[in-house]
Design a protein around this motif. Structure first.
Motif, mmCIF file in Angstrom:
data_model
loop_
_atom_site.group_PDB
_atom_site.id
_atom_site.type_symbol
_atom_site.label_atom_id
_atom_site.label_comp_id
_atom_site.label_asym_id
_atom_site.label_seq_id
_atom_site.Cartn_x
_atom_site.Cartn_y
_atom_site.Cartn_z
ATOM 1 N N ASP A 166 -18.389 3.226 3.218
ATOM 2 C CA ASP A 166 -18.541 2.741 1.840
ATOM 3 C C ASP A 166 -17.567 3.515 0.955
ATOM 4 O O ASP A 166 -17.479 4.734 1.024
ATOM 5 C CB ASP A 166 -19.974 2.961 1.359
ATOM 6 C CG ASP A 166 -20.968 2.083 2.101
ATOM 7 O OD1 ASP A 166 -20.549 1.020 2.594
ATOM 8 O OD2 ASP A 166 -22.149 2.485 2.217
ATOM 9 N N GLU A 217 -11.328 -7.347 5.667
ATOM 10 C CA GLU A 217 -12.430 -8.180 6.149
ATOM 11 C C GLU A 217 -12.424 -8.193 7.663
ATOM 12 O O GLU A 217 -11.382 -8.008 8.310
ATOM 13 C CB GLU A 217 -12.326 -9.605 5.602
ATOM 14 C CG GLU A 217 -11.178 -10.421 6.150
ATOM 15 C CD GLU A 217 -11.238 -11.868 5.662
ATOM 16 O OE1 GLU A 217 -11.317 -12.753 6.541
ATOM 17 O OE2 GLU A 217 -11.202 -12.088 4.438
ATOM 18 N N LYS A 242 -16.687 -8.480 4.127
ATOM 19 C CA LYS A 242 -15.802 -7.490 3.511
ATOM 20 C C LYS A 242 -16.228 -6.077 3.917
ATOM 21 O O LYS A 242 -17.416 -5.762 3.967
ATOM 22 C CB LYS A 242 -15.837 -7.611 1.980
ATOM 23 C CG LYS A 242 -15.410 -8.973 1.447
ATOM 24 C CD LYS A 242 -13.949 -9.261 1.746
ATOM 25 C CE LYS A 242 -13.508 -10.605 1.172
ATOM 26 N NZ LYS A 242 -12.120 -10.952 1.515
ATOM 27 N N VAL A 243 -15.233 -5.236 4.207
ATOM 28 C CA VAL A 243 -15.501 -3.843 4.570
ATOM 29 C C VAL A 243 -14.452 -2.942 3.908
ATOM 30 O O VAL A 243 -13.395 -3.410 3.462
ATOM 31 C CB VAL A 243 -15.458 -3.628 6.101
ATOM 32 C CG1 VAL A 243 -16.612 -4.319 6.792
ATOM 33 C CG2 VAL A 243 -14.121 -4.068 6.681
ATOM 34 N N HIS A 244 -14.765 -1.653 3.832
ATOM 35 C CA HIS A 244 -13.795 -0.660 3.375
ATOM 36 C C HIS A 244 -13.537 0.320 4.516
ATOM 37 O O HIS A 244 -14.469 0.734 5.212
ATOM 38 C CB HIS A 244 -14.333 0.092 2.147
ATOM 39 C CG HIS A 244 -14.319 -0.737 0.898
ATOM 40 N ND1 HIS A 244 -15.327 -1.626 0.607
ATOM 41 C CD2 HIS A 244 -13.412 -0.825 -0.114
ATOM 42 C CE1 HIS A 244 -15.061 -2.230 -0.542
ATOM 43 N NE2 HIS A 244 -13.904 -1.764 -1.012
ATOM 44 N N LYS A 256 0.829 -1.209 0.000
ATOM 45 C CA LYS A 256 0.000 0.000 0.000
ATOM 46 C C LYS A 256 0.866 1.263 0.000
ATOM 47 O O LYS A 256 1.980 1.263 0.528
ATOM 48 C CB LYS A 256 -0.931 0.026 1.227
ATOM 49 C CG LYS A 256 -1.822 -1.205 1.364
ATOM 50 C CD LYS A 256 -2.827 -1.291 0.240
ATOM 51 C CE LYS A 256 -3.827 -2.405 0.452
ATOM 52 N NZ LYS A 256 -3.261 -3.755 0.396
ATOM 53 N N ILE A 311 -6.136 -6.760 6.773
ATOM 54 C CA ILE A 311 -5.685 -6.232 5.482
ATOM 55 C C ILE A 311 -4.423 -7.001 5.116
ATOM 56 O O ILE A 311 -3.344 -6.745 5.671
ATOM 57 C CB ILE A 311 -5.407 -4.716 5.555
ATOM 58 C CG1 ILE A 311 -6.672 -3.964 5.959
ATOM 59 C CG2 ILE A 311 -4.883 -4.199 4.224
ATOM 60 C CD1 ILE A 311 -6.465 -2.494 6.200
ATOM 61 N N GLU A 321 -9.463 -1.959 1.438
ATOM 62 C CA GLU A 321 -10.420 -3.069 1.526
ATOM 63 C C GLU A 321 -9.887 -4.117 2.482
ATOM 64 O O GLU A 321 -8.712 -4.486 2.458
ATOM 65 C CB GLU A 321 -10.661 -3.693 0.154
ATOM 66 C CG GLU A 321 -11.721 -4.797 0.177
ATOM 67 C CD GLU A 321 -11.958 -5.460 -1.173
ATOM 68 O OE1 GLU A 321 -12.675 -6.471 -1.209
ATOM 69 O OE2 GLU A 321 -11.422 -4.946 -2.178
#
Length: 431
Positions: free
Chosen positions: A359, A366, A403-405, A272, A383, A364
C-alpha cells in the motif's frame, strides 16, 4: 581425486568454433555443471576432457598427468584416462541382469591386474548398495522403472572407481518427480564417493541445485564460472542474468548519469524517474574508461592472433546479448537501423522477488496476469505499456485488472552497460 585443468582449449570445425579459448580449473571433489543453451559447446567440452573428442588446440591436465597437448602431440586415449561416463540414454544390455550389467566393465579391466570373480562380486555389491539397488540384482532392465535403470547405469559407472565422473544430461529422460529424487541421489553420491563430478545440462534448475560451481557457456565462450548463488545474484553480463533464474529477470532500459552523491539518476518505464544507489562506491565515468581500455586490448590481441600462421576467423561471431523487454504491445520487429548507444544508455535487472506489492508503493499498476501455485504466486504487473514479473509468497489471490502499488526492495538490483552488456554494479532502486 584429481584436479582438472583446461588451458586455451579450442575446438572448431572449419570456421565454426564450438569451444573458443576455454580456460577452466575444476577443483578436486568439485561438482561442476556445464550449463548453457543448446549448441553452446558444453557437451563438446565434456567429450574433450573425457577423450571422446580431440581439441583443435590447447592443453588438458587431469591430476599431474597431461592427457592432451596440441603443441607436444600428446593425446591419451579415453580408456587410459580413468574416467567414467554416464549418458542420457542408460545404455544397459537388455539381455543381462542388473548384476551382469554392473560386472560387465569390471571383467574387462586389465590394469593393474585382472579382477578375480570374488573381487568383481564384492565391487558389484558395494556399488549396488551405494545406489540402493541390491534388491534388483537378478532383474533385467525391462523389469525396472526409469529411475531404477538410471541407478544401474550409475552403479556400472562407479564400479571401476573412476577418478572423474562425467554425466551428459542423465536425468532428462525421467519425469519431473523422479528427476527431483535423482538430484538428491546424485548429491548424496557426490559426498559419499568423494569423486569429481562434471555434469552437462541445459536446465538451470539442475545446475543451481546440484553444483558447487557453475560453468556457464554461450557460443563456445565462457561467460561465468562461479558458485550457483554468485551466478544468480552477481551475474557478469546480461546473458548470465537472463539465463539463470525462473521466473526470468526483469530488464528495464533507462537513460541517465551519475550524480555527485554517487547515485545514478535514471529516466525509465516511459515517464518515470528513479535513482539507482550502488551498494559499493562507484565511479561510473571511470568504469566506462576501463571498459574502453579492455575493448581496445581485446581488439589488439585479436589483430595479433589474426596475423599468426594458421589463424581462422570465427564464423559464429560473438555479439552482445539481445535481451527482451516485456511489453503489452511489442514494437515492430522488422529490421531497423541500430541506434547509436552512449554511456547514458543503461539497463536495470530486477529479479521478480524484489517486486513488492505494498500500500502506498511508488509505482501504480494493474494485475495483468497471476499464476498461483500454492505457497507463492507469479504475477505480471502492467505499468503503462511495460510488464514487470513478480513473485509474491503466500496464498494471496489476485484479480486480473485490479489496481496495485509496487516498490522495488532490497539491494540486489543490477545495473548493466547497454553497449557491452557487462554488469556495472549492484544496488537499490528508488522511484
Amino acid at each position: 581425486m584429481p584436479e582438472i585443468r583446461l588451458e586455451h582449449i579450442t575446438k572448431r570445425w572449419n570456421k565454426f568454433y564450438a569451444v573458443d579459448d576455454l580456460n577452466l580449473v575444476i577443483q578436486d571433489n568439485a561438482f561442476v555443471t556445464l550449463l548453457g543453451p543448446s549448441g553452446c559447446g558444453k557437451t563438446t567440452t565434456l567429450r574433450m576432457i573425457a577423450g571422446l573428442e580431440t581439441p583443435t588446440s590447447g592443453r588438458i591436465t587431469i591430476g599431474d598427468k597431461v592427457v592432451f597437448d596440441s603443441a607436444l602431440g600428446i593425446n591419451v586415449p579415453a580408456n587410459k584416462r580413468k574416467v567414467g561416463f554416464l549418458f542420457q540414454n542408460y545404455a544397459l544390455w537388455p539381455n543381462m541382469t542388473v548384476y551382469q550389467n554392473i560386472a560387465f566393465g569390471l571383467s574387462n579391466i586389465k590394469e593393474p591386474h585382472r579382477l578375480s570373480k570374488q573381487e568383481i562380486d564384492e565391487t558389484v555389491h558395494r556399488v549396488a548398495q551405494v545406489v540402493k539397488i541390491t534388491a534388483f540384482m537378478d532383474r533385467y532392465p525391462a523389469e525396472l522403472s526409469g529411475g531404477q535403470q538410471q541407478r544401474v547405469a550409475i552403479a556400472r559407472t562407479l564400479a571401476p572407481e573412476p577418478s572423474v565422473l562425467f554425466m551428459d544430461e542423465p536425468l532428462s529422460n525421467l519425469d519431473a518427480k523422479l528427476r527431483l529424487e535423482m538430484r538428491y541421489e546424485l548429491q548424496r553420491l557426490h559426498v559419499e564417493t568423494g569423486s569429481t563430478f562434471v555434469y552437462v545440462t541445459h536446465d538451470q534448475m539442475e545446475a543451481m541445485t546440484l553444483a558447487t560451481q557453475i560453468c556457464l557457456i554461450n557460443n563456445g565462450v565462457l561467460q561465468q564460472y562461479d558458485a550457483p548463488l554468485t551466478v544468480y545474484s552477481r551475474p557478469n553480463n546480461l546473458f548470465v542474468a537472463d539465463f539463470v533464474g525462473n521466473p526470468s529477470i526483469n530488464f528495464i532500459e533507462g537513460k541517465g548519469s551519475q550524480r555527485a552523491d554517487g547515485g545514478v539518476e535514471l529516466a525509465l518505464l516511459g515517464d518515470k524517474k528513479a535513482v539507482f544507489q550502488p551498494a559499493k562506491p562507484l565511479d561510473l565515468p571511470g568504469w566506462f574508461q576501463d571498459r574502453d581500455a579492455r575493448e581496445a586490448r581485446a581488439a589488439d590481441e585479436h589483430k595479433q592472433r589474426a596475423s599468426e600462421k594458421g589463424f581462422v576467423e570465427k564464423g559464429n561471431k560473438d555479439e552482445t546479448f539481445r535481451y527482451h523487454i516485456d511489453k503489452v504491445e511489442d514494437e515492430d520487429l522488422s529490421p531497423q537501423e541500430e541506434q547509436a548507444l552512449t554511456n547514458e544508455d543503461l539497463v536495470l535487472g530486477v529479479r521478480p522477488e524484489f517486486i513488492d506489492i505494498v500500500d502506498g508503493g511508488a509505482l501504480e499498476g494493474e494485475i495483468y496476469g497471476a499464476m498461483p501455485t500454492g505457497m507463492e504466486s507469479t504475477i505480471k504487473v502492467r505499468i503503462g505499456n511495460f510488464l514487470l514479473t513478480g513473485v509474491v509468497f503466500g496464498s494471496t489471490l489476485f484479480t486480473i485488472g485490479s489496481k496495485v502499488h509496487i516498490d522495488v526492495s532490497g539491494d540486489g538490483v543490477l545495473l548493466f552497460d547497454r553497449r557491452s552488456g557487462q554488469c556495472i554494479a549492484q544496488g537499490s532502486l528508488k522511484f
